[in-house]
Design a protein around this motif. Structure first.
Motif, PDB file in Angstrom:
ATOM      1  N   GLY A 220       2.382  -1.811  -1.363  1.00 37.74           N
ATOM      2  CA  GLY A 220       1.450  -1.551  -0.205  1.00 37.74           C
ATOM      3  C   GLY A 220       1.970  -0.795   0.999  1.00 37.74           C
ATOM      4  O   GLY A 220       1.443  -0.059   1.447  1.00 37.74           O
ATOM      5  N   VAL A 221       3.290  -0.957   1.103  1.00 40.58           N
ATOM      6  CA  VAL A 221       3.875  -0.165   2.284  1.00 40.58           C
ATOM      7  C   VAL A 221       4.285   1.129   1.791  1.00 40.58           C
ATOM      8  O   VAL A 221       4.030   2.153   2.584  1.00 40.58           O
ATOM      9  CB  VAL A 221       5.206  -0.811   2.515  1.00 40.58           C
ATOM     10  N   PHE A 222       4.588   1.336   0.555  1.00 41.83           N
ATOM     11  CA  PHE A 222       4.411   2.755  -0.116  1.00 41.83           C
ATOM     12  C   PHE A 222       3.207   3.619  -0.097  1.00 41.83           C
ATOM     13  O   PHE A 222       3.134   4.699   0.519  1.00 41.83           O
ATOM     14  CB  PHE A 222       4.624   2.729  -1.554  1.00 41.83           C
ATOM     15  N   LEU A 223       1.964   2.842  -0.278  1.00 39.39           N
ATOM     16  CA  LEU A 223       0.845   3.453  -0.294  1.00 39.39           C
ATOM     17  C   LEU A 223       0.432   3.691   1.440  1.00 39.39           C
ATOM     18  O   LEU A 223       0.046   4.838   1.675  1.00 39.39           O
ATOM     19  CB  LEU A 223      -0.348   2.233  -0.676  1.00 39.39           C
ATOM     20  N   LEU A 224       1.026   2.853   2.313  1.00 41.58           N
ATOM     21  CA  LEU A 224       0.696   3.305   3.814  1.00 41.58           C
ATOM     22  C   LEU A 224       1.100   4.378   4.306  1.00 41.58           C
ATOM     23  O   LEU A 224       0.765   5.197   4.752  1.00 41.58           O
ATOM     24  CB  LEU A 224       1.358   1.979   4.389  1.00 41.58           C
ATOM     25  N   TRP A 225       2.315   4.659   3.600  1.00 41.93           N
ATOM     26  CA  TRP A 225       3.116   5.838   4.116  1.00 41.93           C
ATOM     27  C   TRP A 225       2.671   7.139   3.273  1.00 41.93           C
ATOM     28  O   TRP A 225       2.678   7.997   3.869  1.00 41.93           O
ATOM     29  CB  TRP A 225       4.828   5.732   4.159  1.00 41.93           C
TER      30      TRP A 225
END
Length: 332
Positions: A220-225
């Motif tokens: 999810g953090v990867f998607l956010l960035w």
């Protein structure tokens, strides 16, 4: 837009059929007798709105209202997908079906409403005059926008959302490697996973020191960035076969909107509930936890992570939507 209108009509009839079937058969949706009738009513209004679009009636505000209702109905779909991903069964099949249909409807209604927006001023209405080259269907084609990073404040929100997940990831990691947090040991958590019927994949990951939800949080953090950096619009060099190609807008926006619609309200509402529990206004449900203190500590870590990340995802997804923009303008 006639195709979108017919699609909305078809979706509305299907959604109404689901709600009516549940209501007449006595099948509860989300634990409520009246929910089936609410779904049936929403679907019927959507079908009428779709027919109005076909007849070119001004129903854009109604479409947005229905889109909001469908988005509310899709709440919790992400949880169902995570459950199925790890081989577990959802709590209620009718609820899961309603969430899937509601999510499809929210996207369809939003797309139709956006397609009804007025033509840009100063254009030619897609006639091929100044302001653009006439495209199919009377639209004016525009080149795809160049990859850009999100504004600094949006990137700051992404930083805050990423940091909000750190305590949650660490808590899960501690349990996965056999440690204890809030009086709960890793062995106790593993026993609860077995008791709840977790899949073999989930249990194997736990034994390897990898928690499934922790991995999803990192994804999810990867998607956010990806939503706030240019590499989320054009595949970067490390994606060798795809490098240099434009990322389809739906690829990051679909999970982003799904996650934002689930995690943001879940986390914010959860923080409100935990505030009342901490203040002694109400008592938290213990579930499998031995004490209220343990339940509160673990719940605060989870809800703060969900709320912080969910709100950041809303901001980032909106920025990505605006920056990647529609590639056509003019009369529809």
């Amino acid at each position: 837009m006639r195709k979108n209108g017919w699609a909305v009509t078809g979706w509305g009839l299907g959604f109404a059929g689901l709600g009516l079937g549940c209501a007449l058969s006595g099948t509860e949706l989300f634990g409520a007798d009246w929910a089936g009738w609410a779904v049936a009513g929403t679907g019927a209004v959507a079908a009428a709105a779709g027919a109005a679009v076909v007849r070119r009636r001004p129903v854009r505000p109604l479409l947005w209202l229905l889109c909001g209702a469908a988005a509310v109905g899709a709440w919790g779909l992400l949880m169902d997908l995570v459950t199925l991903l790890f081989g577990q069964r959802v709590d209620s099949v009718p609820d899961a079906v309603e969430r899937v249909l509601a999510a499809v409807g929210a996207v369809l209604l939003a797309r139709t409403a956006l397609g009804l927006q007025p033509a840009a001023r100063g254009g030619t209405g897609g006639t091929g005059g100044p302001g653009g080259t006439g495209g199919p269907g009377g639209r004016t084609e525009r080149p795809a926008p160049a990859p850009t990073a999100a504004p600094p404040l949006v990137q700051l929100a992404a930083c805050a959302g990423s940091l909000a997940f750190v305590p949650y990831v660490l808590m899960k990691l501690v349990w996965a490697v056999g440690g204890s947090f809030a009086g709960i040991s890793g062995d106790q958590m593993y026993a609860s996973y077995v008791h709840n019927g977790s899949s073999g994949l989930w249990l194997a990951l736990e034994r390897w020191g990898l928690d499934g939800t922790m991995l999803l949080a990192l994804l999810g953090v990867f998607l956010l960035w990806g939503l706030v950096r240019p590499w989320g619009q054009v595949f970067p060099r490390w994606t060798a076969p795809l490098r240099g190609r434009r990322v389809p807008r739906w690829l990051p926006l679909t999970p982003a909107l799904l996650g934002a619609a689930t995690l943001a309200p879940y986390g914010v509402a959860g923080i409100g509930y935990l505030t009342l529990c901490t203040a002694g206004v109400t008592r938290i449900r213990l579930g499998e936890f031995a004490s209220e203190q343990s339940a509160l500590e673990i719940a605060w870590v989870g809800m703060c992570g969900f709320a912080g990340y969910g709100v950041a995802l809303v901001v980032a997804a909106w920025s990505y939507w605006r920056r990647t923009g529609a590639r056509t303008a003019g009369a529809r």
